[in-house]
Design a protein around this motif. Structure first.
Motif, PDB file in Angstrom:
ATOM      1  N   PRO A 158       0.815  -1.220   0.000  1.00 53.32           N
ATOM      2  CA  PRO A 158       0.000   0.000   0.000  1.00 53.32           C
ATOM      3  C   PRO A 158       0.847   1.269   0.000  1.00 53.32           C
ATOM      4  CG  PRO A 158       0.080  -0.927   2.197  1.00 53.32           C
ATOM      5  CD  PRO A 158       0.762  -1.924   1.297  1.00 53.32           C
ATOM      6  N   THR A 159       0.204   2.367  -0.362  1.00 58.86           N
ATOM      7  CA  THR A 159       0.787   3.699  -0.263  1.00 58.86           C
ATOM      8  C   THR A 159       0.062   4.460   0.825  1.00 58.86           C
ATOM      9  OG1 THR A 159       1.366   3.760  -2.612  1.00 58.86           O
ATOM     10  CG2 THR A 159       1.208   5.873  -1.471  1.00 58.86           C
ATOM     11  N   ILE A 160       0.815   5.185   1.634  1.00 59.53           N
ATOM     12  CA  ILE A 160       0.218   5.996   2.693  1.00 59.53           C
ATOM     13  C   ILE A 160       0.399   7.467   2.349  1.00 59.53           C
ATOM     14  CG2 ILE A 160       0.402   6.685   5.118  1.00 59.53           C
ATOM     15  CD1 ILE A 160       0.947   3.831   5.840  1.00 59.53           C
ATOM     16  N   LEU A 161      -0.678   8.211   2.455  1.00 56.94           N
ATOM     17  CA  LEU A 161      -0.668   9.648   2.201  1.00 56.94           C
ATOM     18  C   LEU A 161      -1.076  10.370   3.475  1.00 56.94           C
ATOM     19  CD1 LEU A 161      -0.708  12.251   0.417  1.00 56.94           C
ATOM     20  CD2 LEU A 161      -3.109  11.709  -0.041  1.00 56.94           C
ATOM     21  N   LEU A 162      -0.255  11.327   3.886  1.00 58.20           N
ATOM     22  CA  LEU A 162      -0.558  12.153   5.042  1.00 58.20           C
ATOM     23  C   LEU A 162      -0.733  13.600   4.613  1.00 58.20           C
ATOM     24  CD1 LEU A 162       2.263  10.791   7.380  1.00 58.20           C
ATOM     25  CD2 LEU A 162      -0.118  10.099   7.415  1.00 58.20           C
ATOM     26  N   THR A 163      -1.814  14.197   5.046  1.00 58.43           N
ATOM     27  CA  THR A 163      -1.958  15.642   4.967  1.00 58.43           C
ATOM     28  C   THR A 163      -2.100  16.095   6.407  1.00 58.43           C
ATOM     29  OG1 THR A 163      -3.040  15.588   2.811  1.00 58.43           O
ATOM     30  CG2 THR A 163      -3.368  17.546   4.131  1.00 58.43           C
ATOM     31  N   TYR A 164      -1.119  16.819   6.916  1.00 57.27           N
ATOM     32  CA  TYR A 164      -1.044  16.964   8.359  1.00 57.27           C
ATOM     33  C   TYR A 164      -0.401  18.275   8.782  1.00 57.27           C
ATOM     34  CZ  TYR A 164       3.930  16.153   8.044  1.00 57.27           C
ATOM     35  OH  TYR A 164       5.251  16.283   7.732  1.00 57.27           O
ATOM     36  N   ARG A 165      -0.605  18.590  10.053  1.00 60.46           N
ATOM     37  CA  ARG A 165       0.050  19.738  10.675  1.00 60.46           C
ATOM     38  C   ARG A 165       0.741  19.305  11.964  1.00 60.46           C
ATOM     39  NH1 ARG A 165      -1.984  24.600   8.480  1.00 60.46           N
ATOM     40  NH2 ARG A 165      -3.779  24.279   7.116  1.00 60.46           N
ATOM     41  N   THR A 166       0.967  17.996  12.122  1.00 60.97           N
ATOM     42  CA  THR A 166       1.612  17.468  13.322  1.00 60.97           C
ATOM     43  C   THR A 166       2.704  16.498  12.915  1.00 60.97           C
ATOM     44  OG1 THR A 166      -0.069  15.732  13.427  1.00 60.97           O
ATOM     45  CG2 THR A 166      -0.473  17.715  14.717  1.00 60.97           C
ATOM     46  N   ASP A 167       3.217  15.717  13.874  1.00 56.49           N
ATOM     47  CA  ASP A 167       4.305  14.780  13.609  1.00 56.49           C
ATOM     48  C   ASP A 167       3.870  13.675  12.660  1.00 56.49           C
ATOM     49  OD1 ASP A 167       5.516  14.907  17.013  1.00 56.49           O
ATOM     50  OD2 ASP A 167       5.898  16.204  15.294  1.00 56.49           O
ATOM     51  N   VAL A 168       4.831  13.123  11.892  1.00 55.97           N
ATOM     52  CA  VAL A 168       4.590  12.043  10.951  1.00 55.97           C
ATOM     53  C   VAL A 168       4.782  10.719  11.647  1.00 55.97           C
ATOM     54  CG1 VAL A 168       5.293  11.088   8.732  1.00 55.97           C
ATOM     55  CG2 VAL A 168       5.486  13.538   9.161  1.00 55.97           C
ATOM     56  N   ILE A 169       4.020   9.711  11.227  1.00 54.28           N
ATOM     57  CA  ILE A 169       4.136   8.394  11.843  1.00 54.28           C
ATOM     58  C   ILE A 169       5.518   7.797  11.609  1.00 54.28           C
ATOM     59  CG2 ILE A 169       1.673   7.955  11.642  1.00 54.28           C
ATOM     60  CD1 ILE A 169       2.205   6.224   9.255  1.00 54.28           C
ATOM     61  N   ASP A 170       5.927   6.872  12.488  1.00 55.15           N
ATOM     62  CA  ASP A 170       7.291   6.337  12.476  1.00 55.15           C
ATOM     63  C   ASP A 170       7.671   5.676  11.159  1.00 55.15           C
ATOM     64  OD1 ASP A 170       7.595   7.202  15.054  1.00 55.15           O
ATOM     65  OD2 ASP A 170       7.095   5.266  15.961  1.00 55.15           O
ATOM     66  N   ALA A 171       6.709   5.019  10.485  1.00 56.41           N
ATOM     67  CA  ALA A 171       7.028   4.295   9.251  1.00 56.41           C
ATOM     68  C   ALA A 171       7.579   5.212   8.174  1.00 56.41           C
ATOM     69  CB  ALA A 171       5.788   3.570   8.729  1.00 56.41           C
ATOM     70  N   LEU A 172       7.259   6.479   8.248  1.00 51.14           N
ATOM     71  CA  LEU A 172       7.751   7.428   7.256  1.00 51.14           C
ATOM     72  C   LEU A 172       9.266   7.466   7.230  1.00 51.14           C
ATOM     73  CD1 LEU A 172       7.109   9.742   5.244  1.00 51.14           C
ATOM     74  CD2 LEU A 172       7.056  11.287   7.189  1.00 51.14           C
ATOM     75  N   GLY A 173       9.903   7.330   8.400  1.00 52.73           N
ATOM     76  CA  GLY A 173      11.356   7.427   8.485  1.00 52.73           C
ATOM     77  C   GLY A 173      12.092   6.267   7.851  1.00 52.73           C
ATOM     78  N   THR A 174      11.409   5.139   7.619  1.00 49.57           N
ATOM     79  CA  THR A 174      12.068   3.971   7.039  1.00 49.57           C
ATOM     80  C   THR A 174      11.655   3.732   5.592  1.00 49.57           C
ATOM     81  OG1 THR A 174      10.299   2.509   7.844  1.00 49.57           O
ATOM     82  CG2 THR A 174      12.198   2.869   9.305  1.00 49.57           C
ATOM     83  N   ALA A 175      10.899   4.653   4.999  1.00 51.20           N
ATOM     84  CA  ALA A 175      10.449   4.474   3.620  1.00 51.20           C
ATOM     85  C   ALA A 175      11.607   4.610   2.645  1.00 51.20           C
ATOM     86  CB  ALA A 175       9.381   5.507   3.293  1.00 51.20           C
ATOM     87  N   ASP A 176      11.604   3.772   1.593  1.00 49.88           N
ATOM     88  CA  ASP A 176      12.657   3.833   0.579  1.00 49.88           C
ATOM     89  C   ASP A 176      12.531   5.090  -0.274  1.00 49.88           C
ATOM     90  OD1 ASP A 176      13.646   1.363   1.404  1.00 49.88           O
ATOM     91  OD2 ASP A 176      12.283   0.274   0.085  1.00 49.88           O
ATOM     92  N   GLU A 177      11.308   5.480  -0.601  1.00 46.90           N
ATOM     93  CA  GLU A 177      11.068   6.679  -1.387  1.00 46.90           C
ATOM     94  C   GLU A 177      10.013   7.519  -0.682  1.00 46.90           C
ATOM     95  OE1 GLU A 177       9.948   5.531  -5.281  1.00 46.90           O
ATOM     96  OE2 GLU A 177      11.945   4.855  -5.852  1.00 46.90           O
ATOM     97  N   LEU A 178      10.159   8.830  -0.798  1.00 49.69           N
ATOM     98  CA  LEU A 178       9.281   9.725  -0.057  1.00 49.69           C
ATOM     99  C   LEU A 178       8.950  10.947  -0.893  1.00 49.69           C
ATOM    100  CD1 LEU A 178       7.987  10.912   2.589  1.00 49.69           C
ATOM    101  CD2 LEU A 178      10.266  11.790   3.131  1.00 49.69           C
ATOM    102  N   LEU A 179       7.669  11.300  -0.926  1.00 49.13           N
ATOM    103  CA  LEU A 179       7.230  12.578  -1.463  1.00 49.13           C
ATOM    104  C   LEU A 179       6.825  13.444  -0.288  1.00 49.13           C
ATOM    105  CD1 LEU A 179       6.219  14.600  -3.607  1.00 49.13           C
ATOM    106  CD2 LEU A 179       4.031  13.396  -3.557  1.00 49.13           C
ATOM    107  N   PHE A 180       7.524  14.562  -0.110  1.00 48.90           N
ATOM    108  CA  PHE A 180       7.211  15.480   0.977  1.00 48.90           C
ATOM    109  C   PHE A 180       7.269  16.884   0.416  1.00 48.90           C
ATOM    110  CE2 PHE A 180       8.650  18.244   4.513  1.00 48.90           C
ATOM    111  CZ  PHE A 180       7.529  18.122   5.330  1.00 48.90           C
ATOM    112  N   ASP A 181       6.138  17.558   0.373  1.00 51.59           N
ATOM    113  CA  ASP A 181       6.116  18.865  -0.279  1.00 51.59           C
ATOM    114  C   ASP A 181       4.866  19.614   0.151  1.00 51.59           C
ATOM    115  OD1 ASP A 181       6.855  20.977  -1.874  1.00 51.59           O
ATOM    116  OD2 ASP A 181       6.882  19.842  -3.740  1.00 51.59           O
ATOM    117  N   SER A 182       4.861  20.898  -0.133  1.00 49.66           N
ATOM    118  CA  SER A 182       3.648  21.681   0.041  1.00 49.66           C
ATOM    119  C   SER A 182       2.727  21.411  -1.142  1.00 49.66           C
ATOM    120  CB  SER A 182       3.984  23.174   0.123  1.00 49.66           C
ATOM    121  OG  SER A 182       4.729  23.575  -1.005  1.00 49.66           O
ATOM    122  N   ALA A 183       1.433  21.539  -0.913  1.00 51.54           N
ATOM    123  CA  ALA A 183       0.463  21.369  -1.992  1.00 51.54           C
ATOM    124  C   ALA A 183       0.347  22.694  -2.730  1.00 51.54           C
ATOM    125  CB  ALA A 183      -0.889  20.937  -1.428  1.00 51.54           C
ATOM    126  N   GLU A 184       0.807  22.727  -3.972  1.00 55.62           N
ATOM    127  CA  GLU A 184       0.817  23.956  -4.746  1.00 55.62           C
ATOM    128  C   GLU A 184       0.297  23.699  -6.149  1.00 55.62           C
ATOM    129  OE1 GLU A 184       4.316  26.584  -4.174  1.00 55.62           O
ATOM    130  OE2 GLU A 184       5.163  24.877  -3.113  1.00 55.62           O
TER     131      GLU A 184
END
Length: 323
Positions: A158-184
């Motif tokens: 599965p893919t997990i998508l977070l739209t958030y204003r707080t801390d990210v879940i722990d699994a994010l730190g071990t992901a092989d690839e990551l998209l992290f950006d502002s929505a523009e």
């Protein structure tokens, strides 16, 4: 390589922090029988059908672009070898994404065309199955101003998508690839200048909230090729016809993103309550009509399920879509 629908068979869940859950509505329930797939599926399929004479260069970026009426001179820098070469082209197509280099070299600074939606997103692949779900099961956790989506596939992690204003879940730190950006969003008055044209996110990033990024990229590219073939001796006419035919649809996706954003992250608990009631409402004729209006089913059929290229080929090229 053929693409296929990865929609899972398991019931989607709306979940809460306390572990409780209820049946939810999935994207497969939208009109038009949309498929569930990965961007990587589209990329692999596109690469698999490229003609053998198409040259692919990696680690190569443009550093200067100069054009005249007959062509475009582009200086290309090989970041791996540290070398540069200037070559001439009939047409330059910038498909290098949000904050495109082609864009900045030809159209000006990114800030001139970016519209911030004031939300942050993080997306990554989750290895295995999230705790509390069964394999192939999608889930959504909604709270005011933040959300977590688990997009499930029947034959892929599965893919997990977070739209958030707080801390990210722990699994994010071990992901092989990551998209992290502002929505523009990208909003431009023109997508082409002379013999340089921008496509996909470089020209009209609608954000993932609109749900039409890949689809608009595919149809935009196909339509561009179709109209270049139709106007082989006049690049300007081809680009004008292409933009005139495509823009009403892209403008609709851009304008609707603010409302579509509430599909992914809600503003208040009243909206959460309505989402919880949707499966129940859909059991009744009046309730289904209410849900259809909120989801904007008529607009989906008119703008998102339409065969844009077919409409152009059938003679409606350049006609404005009534809104």
């Amino acid at each position: 390589m053929p693409v296929h629908d990865r929609a899972p068979a398991a019931q989607k869940l709306d979940i809460e922090r306390d572990g409780s859950s209820r049946p939810g509505v999935s994207f497969s329930d939208l009109p038009g029988n949309p498929w569930t797939m990965l961007r990587g599926d589209i990329e692999k399929a596109a690469f698999s059908i490229l003609p053998e004479d198409v040259e692919i260069r990696y680690s190569t970026v443009p550093t200067t672009i100069h054009q005249d009426e007959a062509g475009v001179d582009v200086t290309l820098h090989d970041t791996s070898a540290g070398t540069s070469v200037t070559e001439r082209f009939d047409l330059v197509v910038g498909a290098d994404g949000l904050r495109s280099t082609v864009w900045s070299l030809v159209f000006g600074p990114h800030e001139k065309y970016l519209l911030r939606l004031n939300y942050m997103i993080a997306a990554f692949q989750f290895h295995g199955t999230p705790l509390g779900l069964v394999p192939g099961q999608a889930a959504t956790l909604l709270e005011p101003d933040r959300s977590m989506w688990v997009f499930a596939y029947r034959d892929h992690d599965p893919t997990i998508l977070l739209t958030y204003r707080t801390d990210v879940i722990d699994a994010l730190g071990t992901a092989d690839e990551l998209l992290f950006d502002s929505a523009e969003q990208v909003r431009m008055d023109r997508w082409h200048k002379g013999r340089v044209v921008l496509v996909v996110d470089a020209a009209w990033c609608v954000t993932l909230y609109a749900g039409m990024g890949v689809s608009s990229g595919l149809v935009g590219a196909e339509l561009l090729g179709t109209l270049l073939e139709r106007h082989p001796a006049d690049v300007g006419s081809a680009l004008n016809a292409w933009e005139q035919a495509l823009r009403p649809y892209i403008d609709h996706y851009l304008d609707g993103a603010a409302a579509d954003r509430k599909v992914f992250v809600v503003d208040n608990r009243l909206e959460i309550l309505f989402r919880r009631m949707m499966p129940w409402l859909r059991r009744f004729r009046l309730g289904q009509r209410i849900v259809n209006r909120v989801v904007r089913v008529d607009e989906i059929a008119r703008y998102k399920n339409v065969d844009i290229v077919g409409a152009v080929m059938n003679g409606s090229e350049g006609k404005t879509v009534r809104r």
